[in-house]
Design a protein around this motif. Sequence first.
Motif, PDB file in Angstrom:
ATOM      1  N   UNK A  61       0.801  -1.222   0.000  1.00 18.74           N
ATOM      2  CA  UNK A  61       0.000   0.000   0.000  1.00 18.74           C
ATOM      3  C   UNK A  61       0.837   1.276   0.000  1.00 18.74           C
ATOM      4  N   UNK A  62       1.840   1.349   0.880  1.00 19.67           N
ATOM      5  CA  UNK A  62       2.680   2.546   0.951  1.00 19.67           C
ATOM      6  C   UNK A  62       3.457   2.762  -0.341  1.00 19.67           C
ATOM      7  N   UNK A  63       3.956   1.689  -0.918  1.00 17.55           N
ATOM      8  CA  UNK A  63       4.725   1.782  -2.157  1.00 17.55           C
ATOM      9  C   UNK A  63       3.831   2.276  -3.305  1.00 17.55           C
ATOM     10  N   UNK A  64       2.609   1.780  -3.359  1.00 21.90           N
ATOM     11  CA  UNK A  64       1.704   2.152  -4.450  1.00 21.90           C
ATOM     12  C   UNK A  64       1.274   3.614  -4.397  1.00 21.90           C
ATOM     13  N   UNK A  65       1.380   4.243  -3.252  1.00 19.36           N
ATOM     14  CA  UNK A  65       1.065   5.679  -3.174  1.00 19.36           C
ATOM     15  C   UNK A  65       2.026   6.473  -4.051  1.00 19.36           C
ATOM     16  N   UNK A  66       3.268   6.043  -4.089  1.00 18.18           N
ATOM     17  CA  UNK A  66       4.282   6.725  -4.889  1.00 18.18           C
ATOM     18  C   UNK A  66       4.406   6.114  -6.286  1.00 18.18           C
ATOM     19  N   UNK A  67       4.289   4.784  -6.368  1.00 16.72           N
ATOM     20  CA  UNK A  67       4.449   4.062  -7.628  1.00 16.72           C
ATOM     21  C   UNK A  67       3.220   3.176  -7.850  1.00 16.72           C
ATOM     22  N   UNK A  68       2.132   3.749  -8.349  1.00 20.06           N
ATOM     23  CA  UNK A  68       0.860   3.029  -8.457  1.00 20.06           C
ATOM     24  C   UNK A  68       0.914   1.741  -9.284  1.00 20.06           C
ATOM     25  N   UNK A  69       1.873   1.629 -10.170  1.00 18.14           N
ATOM     26  CA  UNK A  69       1.939   0.448 -11.036  1.00 18.14           C
ATOM     27  C   UNK A  69       2.557  -0.774 -10.348  1.00 18.14           C
ATOM     28  N   UNK A  70       3.122  -0.599  -9.157  1.00 17.65           N
ATOM     29  CA  UNK A  70       3.781  -1.705  -8.470  1.00 17.65           C
ATOM     30  C   UNK A  70       2.757  -2.690  -7.906  1.00 17.65           C
ATOM     31  N   UNK A  71       3.013  -3.965  -8.090  1.00 18.27           N
ATOM     32  CA  UNK A  71       2.098  -4.993  -7.593  1.00 18.27           C
ATOM     33  C   UNK A  71       2.737  -5.866  -6.518  1.00 18.27           C
ATOM     34  N   UNK A  72       4.045  -5.841  -6.381  1.00 17.03           N
ATOM     35  CA  UNK A  72       4.719  -6.677  -5.391  1.00 17.03           C
ATOM     36  C   UNK A  72       4.721  -6.021  -4.017  1.00 17.03           C
ATOM     37  N   UNK A  73       5.056  -6.794  -2.994  1.00 14.60           N
ATOM     38  CA  UNK A  73       5.234  -6.276  -1.652  1.00 14.60           C
ATOM     39  C   UNK A  73       6.700  -5.915  -1.456  1.00 14.60           C
ATOM     40  N   UNK A  74       6.965  -5.065  -0.458  1.00 14.54           N
ATOM     41  CA  UNK A  74       8.306  -4.529  -0.276  1.00 14.54           C
ATOM     42  C   UNK A  74       8.737  -4.533   1.176  1.00 14.54           C
ATOM     43  N   UNK A  75      10.047  -4.381   1.368  1.00  9.81           N
ATOM     44  CA  UNK A  75      10.648  -4.189   2.673  1.00  9.81           C
ATOM     45  C   UNK A  75      11.530  -2.959   2.594  1.00  9.81           C
ATOM     46  N   UNK A  76      11.854  -2.392   3.738  1.00 10.51           N
ATOM     47  CA  UNK A  76      12.800  -1.277   3.798  1.00 10.51           C
ATOM     48  C   UNK A  76      13.929  -1.656   4.745  1.00 10.51           C
ATOM     49  N   UNK A  77      15.096  -1.105   4.470  1.00 15.71           N
ATOM     50  CA  UNK A  77      16.244  -1.335   5.342  1.00 15.71           C
ATOM     51  C   UNK A  77      17.203  -0.167   5.229  1.00 15.71           C
ATOM     52  N   UNK A  78      18.133  -0.109   6.143  1.00 14.44           N
ATOM     53  CA  UNK A  78      19.142   0.927   6.151  1.00 14.44           C
ATOM     54  C   UNK A  78      20.292   0.447   7.024  1.00 14.44           C
ATOM     55  N   UNK A  79      21.376   1.139   7.025  1.00 12.10           N
ATOM     56  CA  UNK A  79      22.514   0.762   7.862  1.00 12.10           C
ATOM     57  C   UNK A  79      22.939   1.944   8.711  1.00 12.10           C
TER      58      UNK A  79
END
Length: 123
Positions: A61-79
């Motif tokens: 849901x959060x990803x699709x707000x910025x990139x509506x064409x995305x259909x996969x799920x995502x993770x975030x990470x950082x170091x």
Amino acid sequence: MYPCGSTANQYQHLINHSDKWKYMGYYRELLNNSNLEVGDILIVGKKGNVSGHTVLYVGNELIRRKYPEQTNSYFVSSSIKSEKKPSRSPGCGDTTGSYVKDRNYEVFRYIGSYDGNRKNYSP
């Protein structure tokens, strides 16, 4: 608060606080059954020579707000900067990619108190 520092310490924190963090199983099994929830922590605690890593599952849901064409799920990470590595800004990855699928991530879900706006956590 979720601890900074090594993934070995983070993993131990999750295990030690089972009243707030529920162990869900291995990522590969959960993804196939669509049992992940937004906010789940995926972690490979450093064991021996295997490098550890932690990511946060954010779903679609959060990803699709910025990139509506995305259909996969995502993770975030950082170091966070350490003696061995420089800091790395947050990144986002597709959960179907080999980076997550090829590691032996374990999943934990926060089960502490919730006020409707954010999850309130204290160790």
